[in-house]
Design an enzyme around this catalytic site. Structure first.
Site, PDB file in Angstrom:
ATOM      1  N   CYS A   1       0.759  -1.227   0.027  1.00 56.21           N
ATOM      2  CA  CYS A   1       0.170  -0.201  -0.002  1.00 56.21           C
ATOM      3  C   CYS A   1       0.896   1.324  -0.128  1.00 56.21           C
ATOM      4  O   CYS A   1       1.858   1.495  -0.666  1.00 56.21           O
ATOM      5  CB  CYS A   1      -1.077   0.031   1.139  1.00 56.21           C
ATOM      6  SG  CYS A   1      -2.193   1.255   1.018  1.00 56.21           S
TER       7      CYS A   1
ATOM      8  N   ASP B   1      -2.757   1.145  10.570  1.00 56.13           N
ATOM      9  CA  ASP B   1      -3.831   1.874  10.715  1.00 56.13           C
ATOM     10  C   ASP B   1      -4.127   1.863  12.260  1.00 56.13           C
ATOM     11  O   ASP B   1      -4.719   3.078  12.801  1.00 56.13           O
ATOM     12  CB  ASP B   1      -5.176   1.580   9.915  1.00 56.13           C
ATOM     13  CG  ASP B   1      -4.869   2.024   8.459  1.00 56.13           C
ATOM     14  OD1 ASP B   1      -4.325   1.274   7.704  1.00 56.13           O
ATOM     15  OD2 ASP B   1      -5.233   3.296   8.069  1.00 56.13           O
TER      16      ASP B   1
HETATM   17  P1  RI2 Z   1       0.882   6.173   7.209  1.00 55.83           P
HETATM   18  C1  RI2 Z   1      -3.185   3.463   4.676  1.00 55.83           C
HETATM   19  O1  RI2 Z   1      -4.194   3.306   4.814  1.00 55.83           O
HETATM   20  C2  RI2 Z   1      -2.193   2.282   4.606  1.00 55.83           C
HETATM   21  O2  RI2 Z   1      -3.011   1.199   5.270  1.00 55.83           O
HETATM   22  C3  RI2 Z   1      -1.093   2.466   5.369  1.00 55.83           C
HETATM   23  O3  RI2 Z   1      -0.334   1.242   5.626  1.00 55.83           O
HETATM   24  C4  RI2 Z   1      -1.603   3.145   6.609  1.00 55.83           C
HETATM   25  O4  RI2 Z   1      -2.791   4.112   6.216  1.00 55.83           O
HETATM   26  C5  RI2 Z   1      -0.555   4.041   7.589  1.00 55.83           C
HETATM   27  O5  RI2 Z   1      -0.401   5.001   6.568  1.00 55.83           O
HETATM   28  P2  RI2 Z   1      -5.588   4.476   4.759  1.00 55.83           P
HETATM   29  O6  RI2 Z   1      -5.878   4.825   6.230  1.00 55.83           O
HETATM   30  O7  RI2 Z   1       0.256   6.805   8.528  1.00 55.83           O
HETATM   31  O8  RI2 Z   1      -5.044   5.624   3.848  1.00 55.83           O
HETATM   32  O9  RI2 Z   1       2.237   5.356   7.782  1.00 55.83           O
HETATM   33  O10 RI2 Z   1      -6.725   3.749   4.011  1.00 55.83           O
HETATM   34  O11 RI2 Z   1       1.186   7.110   6.011  1.00 55.83           O
END
Ligand code: RI2
Length: 295
Positions: free
Chosen positions: A113, A182
């Site tokens: 992701c 998350d």
């Molecule tokens: P950072 C993202 O999901 C991904 O799952 C990623 O691993 C996680 O957030 C953490 O991202 P989403 O919340 O805080 O955008 O490390 O659906 O950038």
């Protein structure tokens, strides 16, 4: 989906509440607190899974019920929002430095992701001159892997995009996996973008180190009491085009999955690398006695 990444989402929630307080026109403290509560609920309902948002919002309103004037309450919320965002950005920078120490010259890394926290580690290792190669998953259905590969390419990292179903094949030539978070439960389970648990299982099978990269405001206080993390489901239009499948076909589109602690070698936090079993202790310390003694 305009704001992506659990950390950015938390900072956006905190900033929105701070802006709300700064621009509030009323003169009644009671009305302000009621409106603030409504604003808080609106923001929290936007993304149910990432506890970073819940923690960011609660850090922003902390102490507001003790304010004696509307101006004091507004200033407190505004200051708290700024403080949370600064803390969040510093935590991500600290994790980049701590995590980069785990990467060795010549390593092949896999990520999933688009996690700014995990990518911070990879970019820091590259900045330090380590010769690394990275595989990034496409991450259907939103294909956030495209953001990841472009970000790493811009930083000059040797980066290869793979489809999600290539994870097990590519794991054989991988040395370490770094993914974001998350939410992390008090048991050390990782809730992250759908497919993360596949990387963890494949890494476990291939004896590859699997690291979750998480600021401690991604630790979930509610899970201390046994609450389950709500896994957001999104519209089927993210998965299929209109008319593509028969009307009788059901489509299931969960956005996140849960990786049990036993598949996670360590959680890289701003406090250092911790074992997943240590999450409960960190949460208890951060929340303090008051949290547990509420009547
Ligand atoms: P950072 C993202 O999901 C991904 O799952 C990623 O691993 C996680 O957030 C953490 O991202 P989403 O919340 O805080 O955008 O490390 O659906 O950038």
């Amino acid at each position: 989906m305009e704001i992506r990444g659990a950390g950015r989402i938390a900072r956006a929630g905190a900033t929105a509440l701070g802006d709300f307080a700064t621009s509030y026109q009323g003169s009644s403290l009671d009305d302000f607190l009621k409106d603030l509560d409504k604003a808080k609920e609106t923001i929290l309902s936007s993304r149910p899974t990432a506890v970073s948002l819940w923690n960011g919002v609660h850090a922003t309103i902390r102490g507001v019920n003790e304010a004696t004037t509307v101006d004091d309450a507004r200033a407190l919320v505004s200051d708290n929002a700024v403080a949370f965002c600064e803390h969040s950005k510093k935590a991500v920078e600290m994790i980049a430095r701590i995590g980069a120490q785990r990467i060795e010259d010549g390593d092949t890394i896999m990520t999933h992701c688009n996690s700014s926290t995990a990518l911070g580690i990879i970019k820091e290792a590259h900045r330090q001159g380590k010769d690394i190669k990275v595989y990034a998953t496409e991450s259907r259905p939103w294909r956030q892997g495209i953001l990841t590969v472009n970000d790493l390419a811009d930083a000059g990292v040797d980066i290869t995009l793979i489809i999600d179903s290539a994870v097990r094949t590519v794991m054989k030539k991988t040395d370490r996996v770094f993914v974001g978070a998350d939410t992390v439960t008090s048991h050390g389970a990782l809730i992250n973008k759908i497919g993360t648990s596949h990387l963890a299982l494949a890494a476990y099978e291939a004896r590859v180190n699997f690291y979750a990269c998480a600021e401690t405001y991604k630790f979930s206080p509610m899970t201390v009491f046994g609450d389950m993390v709500a896994i957001e489901e999104r519209d089927i239009s993210e998965v299929i085009r209109p008319g593509e499948v028969r009307d009788s076909v059901k489509v299931f589109n969960p956005v996140f999955d849960s990786t049990p602690a036993k598949y996670i070698d360590a959680i890289i936090t701003e406090l250092g690398m911790i074992h997943p079993g240590a999450v409960y202790g960190v949460l208890v310390k951060q929340l303090g006695d008051d949290f547990f003694n509420k009547e």
